[in-house]
Design a protein around this motif. Structure first.
Motif, mmCIF file in Angstrom:
data_model
loop_
_atom_site.group_PDB
_atom_site.id
_atom_site.type_symbol
_atom_site.label_atom_id
_atom_site.label_comp_id
_atom_site.label_asym_id
_atom_site.label_seq_id
_atom_site.Cartn_x
_atom_site.Cartn_y
_atom_site.Cartn_z
ATOM 1 N N GLN A 156 49.189 4.950 -16.858
ATOM 2 C CA GLN A 156 50.042 5.151 -14.970
ATOM 3 C C GLN A 156 48.781 5.972 -13.662
ATOM 4 N N THR A 157 47.641 6.101 -15.175
ATOM 5 C CA THR A 157 46.379 6.497 -14.233
ATOM 6 C C THR A 157 45.178 5.816 -13.902
ATOM 7 N N HIS A 158 45.324 4.577 -14.775
ATOM 8 C CA HIS A 158 44.209 3.687 -14.465
ATOM 9 C C HIS A 158 44.780 2.671 -14.985
ATOM 10 N N ASP A 159 43.439 1.559 -14.438
ATOM 11 C CA ASP A 159 43.986 -0.172 -14.591
ATOM 12 C C ASP A 159 44.392 -0.301 -15.887
ATOM 13 N N GLU A 160 45.064 -0.930 -15.703
ATOM 14 C CA GLU A 160 46.004 -1.030 -16.994
ATOM 15 C C GLU A 160 45.285 -2.986 -18.045
ATOM 16 N N GLU A 161 44.991 -2.954 -17.056
ATOM 17 C CA GLU A 161 44.212 -3.996 -17.617
ATOM 18 C C GLU A 161 43.317 -3.844 -18.640
ATOM 19 N N LYS A 162 42.095 -2.913 -18.074
ATOM 20 C CA LYS A 162 40.907 -2.790 -18.218
ATOM 21 C C LYS A 162 41.212 -1.489 -19.805
ATOM 22 N N VAL A 163 42.546 -0.998 -18.951
ATOM 23 C CA VAL A 163 43.134 0.197 -20.814
ATOM 24 C C VAL A 163 43.028 -1.130 -22.276
ATOM 25 N N ILE A 164 43.498 -1.687 -21.623
ATOM 26 C CA ILE A 164 44.313 -2.705 -22.944
ATOM 27 C C ILE A 164 43.299 -3.422 -23.419
ATOM 28 N N GLU A 165 42.279 -3.739 -22.633
ATOM 29 C CA GLU A 165 41.058 -4.835 -23.367
ATOM 30 C C GLU A 165 40.350 -3.741 -23.952
ATOM 31 N N ASN A 214 60.534 -16.278 -27.430
ATOM 32 C CA ASN A 214 59.330 -16.972 -28.470
ATOM 33 C C ASN A 214 58.114 -16.840 -27.237
ATOM 34 N N VAL A 215 56.625 -17.070 -27.829
ATOM 35 C CA VAL A 215 55.645 -17.273 -27.314
ATOM 36 C C VAL A 215 54.685 -17.660 -28.047
ATOM 37 N N THR A 216 54.012 -18.980 -27.661
ATOM 38 C CA THR A 216 52.955 -19.745 -28.458
ATOM 39 C C THR A 216 51.832 -19.544 -27.285
ATOM 40 N N LYS A 217 50.665 -19.549 -27.826
ATOM 41 C CA LYS A 217 49.497 -19.740 -27.751
ATOM 42 C C LYS A 217 48.414 -20.655 -28.557
ATOM 43 N N LYS A 218 47.185 -21.406 -27.668
ATOM 44 C CA LYS A 218 46.953 -22.355 -27.896
ATOM 45 C C LYS A 218 45.914 -21.169 -29.603
ATOM 46 N N LYS A 219 45.667 -20.145 -29.450
ATOM 47 C CA LYS A 219 45.115 -20.009 -30.871
ATOM 48 C C LYS A 219 45.359 -18.339 -30.875
ATOM 49 N N TRP A 220 45.938 -18.498 -31.970
ATOM 50 C CA TRP A 220 45.990 -17.065 -31.899
ATOM 51 C C TRP A 220 44.526 -15.243 -32.749
ATOM 52 N N LEU A 221 44.327 -14.973 -31.703
ATOM 53 C CA LEU A 221 43.831 -13.739 -32.133
ATOM 54 C C LEU A 221 43.589 -12.990 -33.029
ATOM 55 N N PRO A 222 42.434 -12.548 -34.308
ATOM 56 C CA PRO A 222 42.508 -12.096 -35.430
ATOM 57 C C PRO A 222 43.555 -10.422 -34.467
ATOM 58 N N ILE A 223 42.822 -10.480 -33.803
ATOM 59 C CA ILE A 223 43.120 -8.808 -33.504
ATOM 60 C C ILE A 223 45.358 -9.093 -32.798
ATOM 61 N N LEU A 253 53.904 -6.135 -27.871
ATOM 62 C CA LEU A 253 53.170 -6.838 -27.129
ATOM 63 C C LEU A 253 52.657 -7.093 -25.722
ATOM 64 N N ARG A 254 52.302 -5.593 -25.003
ATOM 65 C CA ARG A 254 51.267 -6.265 -24.139
ATOM 66 C C ARG A 254 49.854 -6.414 -23.966
ATOM 67 N N ARG A 255 49.510 -5.308 -25.395
ATOM 68 C CA ARG A 255 48.026 -6.056 -25.850
ATOM 69 C C ARG A 255 48.063 -7.118 -26.248
ATOM 70 N N ILE A 256 49.525 -8.529 -27.110
ATOM 71 C CA ILE A 256 49.313 -9.741 -27.642
ATOM 72 C C ILE A 256 49.230 -10.803 -26.182
ATOM 73 N N SER A 296 39.571 -3.917 -32.819
ATOM 74 C CA SER A 296 38.594 -4.578 -33.176
ATOM 75 C C SER A 296 37.892 -4.069 -33.907
ATOM 76 N N ARG A 297 37.263 -3.506 -33.542
ATOM 77 C CA ARG A 297 36.127 -2.443 -34.608
ATOM 78 C C ARG A 297 36.897 -1.797 -36.000
ATOM 79 N N GLY A 298 37.781 -1.820 -34.869
ATOM 80 C CA GLY A 298 37.653 -1.267 -36.525
ATOM 81 C C GLY A 298 38.580 0.463 -36.718
ATOM 82 N N VAL A 299 38.475 0.913 -35.726
ATOM 83 C CA VAL A 299 39.190 2.060 -35.100
ATOM 84 C C VAL A 299 40.829 1.951 -35.398
ATOM 85 N N LYS A 300 41.042 3.025 -35.110
ATOM 86 C CA LYS A 300 43.036 3.084 -36.000
ATOM 87 C C LYS A 300 43.306 4.140 -34.622
#
Length: 350
Positions: A300-309, A108-117, A24-27, A316-320
């Motif tokens: 815990q040790t890095h900027d959370e937003e940068k890690v999530i991005e 519930n979560v509402t978005k203007k557009k759901w991204l493929p990822i 959910l944090r990634r969504i 999105s590049r196909g990495v598992k």
């Protein structure tokens, strides 16, 4: 995680496990709308009421998301934003509020557009099933629920068979009945029951289960070679080769295999792996990553937003991408390696 599509823009969620909170944090993103039940303190305007105190009431709000953050141990998700609608007139629109999402919560979560990822992450959660691990001996039984890469241990059950005074009166079927009742409260649809432990008790319990309704709803597997029952038996199984053989398609088995391969490459001084955020981030820029494993330590040790991005970009590049927490030894192992590791398709020069 249980999801239900409401329309093209809105999806309903029920959180079932810690890994769901990370998904959910990634969504959920800034600008999304969340509808959830929450509580808020309302100041009282009555005779003799203290001006510094209020009443905490339950309300349903519509929140425009401004900020979202994980708790340090992945067991809560805090969503902060502006109230757009409220079920209580005393709560004004435009005021700020934080919603704390925990296991068992629904919203519930509402978005203007759901991204493929985002849709890809949701689909991967829907496809999963769990394993219920039963480490049973004549004296006790440990039960663990493995869903994804998260292990939840139940309270140990004891048979009462130890001691000379029990030898003549001990009824093992009574013990099996108690274990079965515990399983009934733990199992979900499509979960697989895995039974192991020393001696013949595991086979006796499997035969007992075959006579119950659980055998019609769940596949039952017996594993040899695990000579401990109780909680210790569950942990030994999680680290065993038998786990990878019988649960080869599970996320934990795949992650264990990835970690073993990384250790082999490290011993042979191969460059087809990374450890740490910066090294892994660089490899992703070249499109070199095949599989990636991370633990709660990286957030815990890095900027959370940068890690999530970064995680979303990599997937999105196909990495598992696989997430771990501290409920298993392998999660603590990844934390000790900097919180993130990856296998590469080709080496990247530093």
């Amino acid at each position: 995680m249980i999801t239900k599509i409401i329309d093209d823009f809105s999806i309903s969620f029920i959180v079932e496990e810690p890994d769901d909170l990370l998904t959910l944090r990634r969504i959920i993103r800034k600008g999304d709308t969340m509808v959830s039940d929450t509580t808020r303190v309302i100041k009282q305007d009555k005779d003799f009421s203290r001006p510094d105190r209020g009443e905490r009431i339950k309300i349903r709000i519509s929140l425009e998301v401004e900020k979202i953050a994980l708790d340090s141990v992945f067991d809560r998700l805090r969503v902060h934003g502006t109230i757009m609608e409220s079920s209580n007139e005393a709560v004004s629109k435009g005021s700020h509020h934080s919603v704390l999402i925990k296991i068992g919560d629904s919203f519930n979560v509402t978005k203007k557009k759901w991204l493929p990822i985002e849709l890809k992450l949701l689909k991967s959660k829907e496809d999963g099933f769990g394993f219920v691990l039963v480490a049973i001996d004549k004296g006790d039984c440990g039960i663990g629920k493995l869903k994804g890469t998260h292990l939840e241990l139940m309270q140990n059950l004891y048979s009462g068979s130890s001691g000379k005074q029990y030898k003549s009166s001990f009824n093992i079927e009574g013990f099996f009945e108690n274990v079965t009742k515990m399983l009934e409260t733990t199992l979900r649809d499509n979960d697989i029951i895995v039974i192991f432990g020393p001696g013949e008790t595991k086979k006796q319990f499997s035969n007992y289960l075959q006579k119950t309704p659980l055998s019609k709803k769940h596949k039952i597997e017996i594993v040899e070679g695990i000579d401990s029952g109780g909680e210790d038996g569950v942990y030994i199984f999680i680290k065993s080769k038998a786990m990878q053989q019988i649960m080869g398609q599970s996320k934990l088995a795949k992650v264990t295999s990835i970690l073993e391969e990384i250790m082999i490459k490290a011993q042979h001084k191969s460059k087809k792996f990374t450890m740490g955020f910066e090294e892994t981030q660089k490899a992703n820029q070249y499109g070199a990553i095949d599989s990636l494993v991370f633990s709660e330590r990286i957030i815990q040790t890095h900027d959370e937003e940068k890690v999530i991005e970064f995680l979303n970009e990599a997937e999105s590049r196909g990495v598992k991408v696989y997430a771990l927490d501290s409920s298993t030894d392998i999660g603590m192992q990844v934390s000790g390696l900097g919180g993130i590791v990856s296998l590469l398709r080709f080496s990247v020069e530093s």
